[in-house]
Design an enzyme around this catalytic site. Structure first.
Site, PDB file in Angstrom:
ATOM      1  N   ASP A  67       0.811  -1.217   0.000  1.00 28.42           N
ATOM      2  CA  ASP A  67       0.000   0.000   0.000  1.00 28.42           C
ATOM      3  C   ASP A  67       0.846   1.269   0.000  1.00 28.42           C
ATOM      4  O   ASP A  67       2.056   1.225   0.193  1.00 28.42           O
ATOM      5  CB  ASP A  67      -0.960  -0.013   1.212  1.00 28.42           C
ATOM      6  CG  ASP A  67      -0.271  -0.439   2.508  1.00 28.42           C
ATOM      7  OD1 ASP A  67       0.975  -0.376   2.584  1.00 28.42           O
ATOM      8  OD2 ASP A  67      -0.971  -0.835   3.447  1.00 28.42           O
ATOM      9  N   ASP A 136      -7.384  -2.519  13.769  1.00 26.39           N
ATOM     10  CA  ASP A 136      -8.753  -2.825  13.345  1.00 26.39           C
ATOM     11  C   ASP A 136      -8.796  -4.119  12.516  1.00 26.39           C
ATOM     12  O   ASP A 136      -9.828  -4.465  11.954  1.00 26.39           O
ATOM     13  CB  ASP A 136      -9.360  -1.653  12.547  1.00 26.39           C
ATOM     14  CG  ASP A 136      -8.654  -1.404  11.211  1.00 26.39           C
ATOM     15  OD1 ASP A 136      -7.635  -2.081  10.926  1.00 26.39           O
ATOM     16  OD2 ASP A 136      -9.121  -0.547  10.439  1.00 26.39           O
ATOM     17  N   HIS A 138      -6.915  -4.772   9.838  1.00 23.69           N
ATOM     18  CA  HIS A 138      -6.640  -4.653   8.405  1.00 23.69           C
ATOM     19  C   HIS A 138      -5.339  -5.350   8.026  1.00 23.69           C
ATOM     20  O   HIS A 138      -4.408  -5.443   8.817  1.00 23.69           O
ATOM     21  CB  HIS A 138      -6.634  -3.187   7.934  1.00 23.69           C
ATOM     22  CG  HIS A 138      -5.508  -2.339   8.422  1.00 23.69           C
ATOM     23  ND1 HIS A 138      -5.653  -0.984   8.674  1.00 23.69           N
ATOM     24  CD2 HIS A 138      -4.213  -2.609   8.692  1.00 23.69           C
ATOM     25  CE1 HIS A 138      -4.507  -0.481   9.067  1.00 23.69           C
ATOM     26  NE2 HIS A 138      -3.606  -1.444   9.097  1.00 23.69           N
ATOM     27  N   GLU A 143      -9.548  -1.849   5.149  1.00 22.28           N
ATOM     28  CA  GLU A 143     -10.285  -1.438   6.329  1.00 22.28           C
ATOM     29  C   GLU A 143     -11.585  -2.226   6.457  1.00 22.28           C
ATOM     30  O   GLU A 143     -11.968  -2.949   5.522  1.00 22.28           O
ATOM     31  CB  GLU A 143     -10.567   0.064   6.222  1.00 22.28           C
ATOM     32  CG  GLU A 143      -9.294   0.913   6.109  1.00 22.28           C
ATOM     33  CD  GLU A 143      -8.448   0.898   7.375  1.00 22.28           C
ATOM     34  OE1 GLU A 143      -8.157  -0.190   7.914  1.00 22.28           O
ATOM     35  OE2 GLU A 143      -8.060   1.985   7.826  1.00 22.28           O
TER      36      GLU A 143
HETATM   37  C1  GLP Z   1       0.012   0.136   8.452  1.00 22.24           C
HETATM   38  C2  GLP Z   1       0.120  -0.689   7.189  1.00 22.24           C
HETATM   39  C3  GLP Z   1      -0.256  -2.121   7.430  1.00 22.24           C
HETATM   40  C4  GLP Z   1       0.461  -2.655   8.662  1.00 22.24           C
HETATM   41  C5  GLP Z   1       0.129  -1.823   9.861  1.00 22.24           C
HETATM   42  C6  GLP Z   1       0.773  -2.326  11.150  1.00 22.24           C
HETATM   43  O1  GLP Z   1      -1.295   0.451   8.760  1.00 22.24           O
HETATM   44  N1  GLP Z   1      -0.694  -0.190   6.139  1.00 22.24           N
HETATM   45  O2  GLP Z   1       0.076  -2.897   6.292  1.00 22.24           O
HETATM   46  O3  GLP Z   1       0.042  -3.975   8.879  1.00 22.24           O
HETATM   47  O4  GLP Z   1       0.604  -0.524   9.561  1.00 22.24           O
HETATM   48  O5  GLP Z   1       1.456  -1.311  11.803  1.00 22.24           O
HETATM   49  P1  GLP Z   1       2.395  -1.510  13.051  1.00 22.24           P
HETATM   50  O6  GLP Z   1       3.392  -2.541  12.713  1.00 22.24           O
HETATM   51  O7  GLP Z   1       3.012  -0.156  13.228  1.00 22.24           O
HETATM   52  O8  GLP Z   1       1.513  -1.908  14.164  1.00 22.24           O
END
Ligand code: GLP
Length: 274
Positions: A67, A136, A138, A143
Site C-alpha cells: 500500500d 482494526d 486490516h 479497512e
Molecule cells: C500500516 C500498514 C499495514 C500494517 C500496519 C501495522 O497500517 N498499512 O500494512 O500492517 O501498519 O502497523 P504496526 O506494525 O506499526 O503496528
C-alpha cells in the site's frame, strides 16, 4: 493456517527474516510482497544484516508493497516509498527498478490501481507476501468492510487506523485519509503469506483474526481461506489465543519447521539498525 509463537518480539521478527532469506536463497528472482509499519522494521533490519554478513543476495529479487498513502510523493518522509528506501532498499543490493509501490500521487488513481494489478500479473504473481496487522484487523489498508475478493483500489482509512498511524506524522493533521492498497483478493492470490504481529496491543485482534469467524469487518480473517499462511507472533500477541498448545506442538514436531528449530532465535544476532 499455522501459528508460530516465539518468546519475544525480536525472536519473532528474526524468524520471519530467516524464512524470507531461505526462500530468497532458494529462488533468487523471488517475487516478494512487502509490508510497512513499526513491526516490520526489525524484520528489515535482520535482512540488512544478513545481506552484509551472510551475503544474502537481493539483486534479482522483485518486490511489490501492499500500500501507499494517497497524495504523498516518494520524497515525503512519511510515504511508504520513503520507509522502504530507508529501511531496506537503500541498504541492500536490490535493483530499484524491481521495487514497486502504488503511486499515491498518480493523476488517475483508478488507472494506477489497474496498472499495479497488471504489474503483479506480469511477474506471474507474488511468491511470498509479508503482512502486518492493524488494530482494526486490516491487512494492507483493507479497512472494515473490504470485500474479501477486493482488488487493488483506493480506500478511506478508518478512525482506528488514523489514530494508530497519526503519531508517525510530524503533524498528525497532515496524515492522508486515503490510501491505495492491494485488495484482500490480491493478497489471497499470493502463493505464501507470512503475517507478523508482536506486542500485547495486538493480542485481541490476533485472536479474532486466527480463531474468530471470517468476516469482511476484519480483513485478516480472510487469511483463513489461504492455502499457505503462517502467523508468527510473540508471547504477548499470542496472549488471547486458545489453542496455543496445539500450535506449539506443530512447530516443535512438523518436519517443515525443522530448519527453524535450531534455537538461534532465542538470542537473535544484534541488528545494525539497533
Ligand atoms: C500500516 C500498514 C499495514 C500494517 C500496519 C501495522 O497500517 N498499512 O500494512 O500492517 O501498519 O502497523 P504496526 O506494525 O506499526 O503496528
Amino acid at each position: 493456517m499455522e501459528v508460530i509463537v516465539r518468546p519475544a518480539a525480536d525472536a519473532a521478527a528474526y524468524l520471519v527474516a530467516r524464512m524470507i532469506a531461505r526462500e530468497l536463497r532458494a529462488t533468487p528472482q523471488l517475487v516478494l510482497g512487502l509490508a510497512t509499519g513499526r513491526t516490520m522494521e526489525s524484520v528489515y533490519c535482520h535482512l540488512v544484516r544478513m545481506y552484509r554478513e551472510d551475503r544474502l543476495d537481493f539483486s534479482l529479487c522483485r518486490t511489490f508493497n501492499l500500500d501507499e498513502y494517497v497524495g504523498l510523493p516518494a520524497t515525503d518522509r512519511h510515504s511508504y516509498r520513503h520507509y522502504m528506501d530507508h529501511n531496506l532498499f537503500h541498504q541492500v543490493n536490490i535493483d530499484r527498478r524491481n521495487t514497486h509501490l502504488p503511486d499515491g500521487c498518480a493523476p488517475d488513481l483508478a488507472a494506477e490501481c489497474r496498472r499495479y494489478e497488471d504489474a503483479i500479473r506480469r511477474v506471474n504473481g507474488i511468491d511470498l507476501q509479508l503482512l502486518g496487522i492493524g488494530r482494526d484487523g486490516h491487512i494492507g489498508f483493507n479497512e472494515p468492510l473490504s470485500a474479501l475478493r477486493s482488488r487493488t483500489r483506493e480506500k478511506a482509512l478508518s478512525p482506528r487506523t488514523l489514530a494508530q498511524n497519526a503519531p508517525l506524522f510530524d503533524n498528525p493533521a497532515n496524515m492522508p485519509r486515503r490510501a491505495i492498497t492491494m485488495g484482500v483478493g490480491t493478497i489471497l492470490e499470493s502463493r505464501r503469506c507470512l503475517l507478523l504481529a508482536t506486542g500485547a496491543e495486538k493480542a485481541d485482534i490476533i485472536a479474532k483474526a486466527v480463531e474468530g469467524p471470517i468476516t469482511a469487518m476484519i480483513s485478516a480473517t480472510a487469511l483463513q481461506l489461504h492455502p499457505r499462511c503462517t502467523v508468527i507472533v510473540d508471547e504477548a500477541a499470542a496472549g488471547r489465543l486458545t489453542e496455543t498448545e496445539y500450535y506449539r506442538w506443530v512447530f516443535a514436531n512438523e518436519p517443515e519447521w525443522e530448519p527453524f528449530r535450531d534455537g538461534t532465535d532465542a538470542t537473535p544476532p544484534p541488528c545494525p539498525c539497533d
